[in-house]
Design an enzyme around this catalytic site. Structure first.
Site, PDB file in Angstrom:
ATOM      1  N   ARG A  67     -44.554 -20.572  14.080  1.00 20.62           N
ATOM      2  CA  ARG A  67     -45.072 -21.803  13.500  1.00 20.62           C
ATOM      3  C   ARG A  67     -44.809 -21.939  12.006  1.00 20.62           C
ATOM      4  O   ARG A  67     -44.361 -22.991  11.547  1.00 20.62           O
ATOM      5  CB  ARG A  67     -46.603 -21.894  13.696  1.00 20.62           C
ATOM      6  N   THR A  68     -45.115 -20.909  11.241  1.00 23.37           N
ATOM      7  CA  THR A  68     -45.066 -21.081   9.789  1.00 23.37           C
ATOM      8  C   THR A  68     -43.626 -21.318   9.334  1.00 23.37           C
ATOM      9  O   THR A  68     -43.341 -22.269   8.598  1.00 23.37           O
ATOM     10  CB  THR A  68     -45.667 -19.845   9.086  1.00 23.37           C
ATOM     11  N   LYS A  83     -30.622  -2.704   3.688  1.00 25.49           N
ATOM     12  CA  LYS A  83     -29.797  -1.696   2.972  1.00 25.49           C
ATOM     13  C   LYS A  83     -30.587  -1.058   1.847  1.00 25.49           C
ATOM     14  O   LYS A  83     -30.058  -0.295   1.058  1.00 25.49           O
ATOM     15  CB  LYS A  83     -28.564  -2.373   2.368  1.00 25.49           C
ATOM     16  N   ARG A 101     -42.887 -14.662   3.730  1.00 26.46           N
ATOM     17  CA  ARG A 101     -43.885 -13.865   4.464  1.00 26.46           C
ATOM     18  C   ARG A 101     -43.482 -12.403   4.367  1.00 26.46           C
ATOM     19  O   ARG A 101     -42.302 -12.066   4.516  1.00 26.46           O
ATOM     20  CB  ARG A 101     -43.938 -14.285   5.932  1.00 26.46           C
ATOM     21  N   HIS A 145     -53.267 -16.335   3.815  1.00 26.06           N
ATOM     22  CA  HIS A 145     -52.288 -17.232   4.452  1.00 26.06           C
ATOM     23  C   HIS A 145     -52.682 -18.657   4.054  1.00 26.06           C
ATOM     24  O   HIS A 145     -53.203 -19.431   4.853  1.00 26.06           O
ATOM     25  CB  HIS A 145     -52.354 -17.033   5.972  1.00 26.06           C
TER      26      HIS A 145
HETATM   27  N1   CP Z   1     -50.252 -19.269  12.438  1.00 24.42           N
HETATM   28  C1   CP Z   1     -49.166 -18.547  12.154  1.00 24.42           C
HETATM   29  O1   CP Z   1     -49.025 -17.993  11.063  1.00 24.42           O
HETATM   30  O2   CP Z   1     -48.247 -18.473  13.183  1.00 24.42           O
HETATM   31  P1   CP Z   1     -46.860 -17.746  13.088  1.00 24.42           P
HETATM   32  O3   CP Z   1     -47.125 -16.259  12.947  1.00 24.42           O
HETATM   33  O4   CP Z   1     -46.148 -18.081  14.369  1.00 24.42           O
HETATM   34  O5   CP Z   1     -46.136 -18.260  11.875  1.00 24.42           O
END
Ligand code: CP
Length: 304
Positions: free
Chosen positions: A51-52, A80, A101, A129
């Protein structure tokens, strides 16, 4: 130049403004279709995501911009041995904004020190998040019409669930919100969240171990997955993973206007039979995530 690492870097006025812009995008998408023409977003995902990452990419495309990046560390030069700092110095030569991320808490913050362009924290370890929080706030606002005066239950892995920590932080700034923290003892909200946020802000909260005992009092139920990837041993994960499974039967005692949220991915904690219940809002949440990320990209790029 502004980045977004922690949701509390945004004032409540700024959050409200982002939610207003996201709502306007939903109502008038064509108004925004060229806002980021000529701009590039880099998505650097050192940890898996559906999603993110994809909502950030869809957001930039819908703003008329372009996207580059990688979806796993192994396909970048970090395989590497390149440091995060060097990766960021490099990518910030190619992109106008970066969504990142990383499994290490604080990595996106370190990235801000090396970047020429804004960094958005797209999830750092078990820490924060913030863009999921904007997604959650937009969903609550759209479902309840307000961001105050409700009881929210957080259920599941409240220790490692970074979305929970960010949402608790954000909601602590709104009026008359009660929180019920539903988890096994091993997966309770970390002490630093309780001391630094809940206690300091005087938020009314209590900790319980079963969902049934509180279901009837909740206006919002925020379910979470037990975060397998953050456990040190498999036996503990297996013992705890199915502690809470939301089923249609369990919802019999819930309010008729309950909103059920989940940041997703879901594993077993919400039965698929719940998906048809009108109170299930987690796929609306997914869609809202794209719009609020469009609003955020515009804000950080100072696009009007
Ligand atoms: N909600 C969320 O962070 O989903 P993903 O891990 O799929 O990005």
């Amino acid at each position: 130049m502004r980045s977004l690492i922690d949701i509390l870097e945004l004032t409540t006025d700024e959050i409200n403004e982002l939610l207003d812009v996201a709502n306007d995008i939903i109502d008038n998408p064509s108004k925004y279709s060229e806002k980021c023409h000529g701009k590039k977003l880099a998505t650097l995902f050192f940890e898996p995501s559906t999603r993110t990452r994809l909502s950030f990419e869809a957001a930039m495309y819908e703003l008329g911009g372009n996207v580059l990046g990688f979806s796993e560390a192994q396909s970048s030069s970090s395989a590497k041995g390149e440091s995060v700092s060097d990766t960021i110095r490099t990518v910030s030569c190619y992109a106008d904004i970066i969504a990142m991320r990383h499994p290490k808490e604080g990595a996106p913050y370190v990235a801000t020190m090396k970047s020429r362009v804004p960094i958005i924290n797209a999830g750092d370890g078990g820490h924060n998040h913030p863009t999921q929080t904007l997604t959650d706030l937009l969903t609550i606002k759209r479902e309840k019409g307000r961001l105050n005066g409700f009881t929210i239950g957080f259920c599941g892995d409240l220790k490692f669930g970074r979305t929970v920590h960010s949402l608790i932080s954000a909601l602590s700034r709104y009026e008359n919100i009660k929180m019920v923290l539903i988890s096994p003892d091993e997966l309770k909200v970390p002490e630093y969240v309780k001391e630094e946020i809940l206690d300091k802000k005087g938020i009314e909260y209590r900790e319980v171990t079963t969902l049934d005992e509180v279901m009837g009092e909740l206006d919002i139920l925020y379910m979470t997955r037990v975060q397998k990837e953050r456990f040190f041993n498999e036996a503990d994960y297996l013992r705890l993973k199915d502690t809470y499974i939301l089923t249609p039967e369990k919802l019999n005692s819930a309010k008729s206007d309950l909103a059920i949220l989940h940041p997703l991915p879901r594993v077993n904690e919400i039965s698929v039979a719940v998906d048809d219940d009108p109170r299930a809002k987690y796929f609306d949440q997914v869609l809202n995530g794209k719009y609020v990320r469009m609003a955020l990209i515009m804000k950080l790029l100072e696009v009007r």
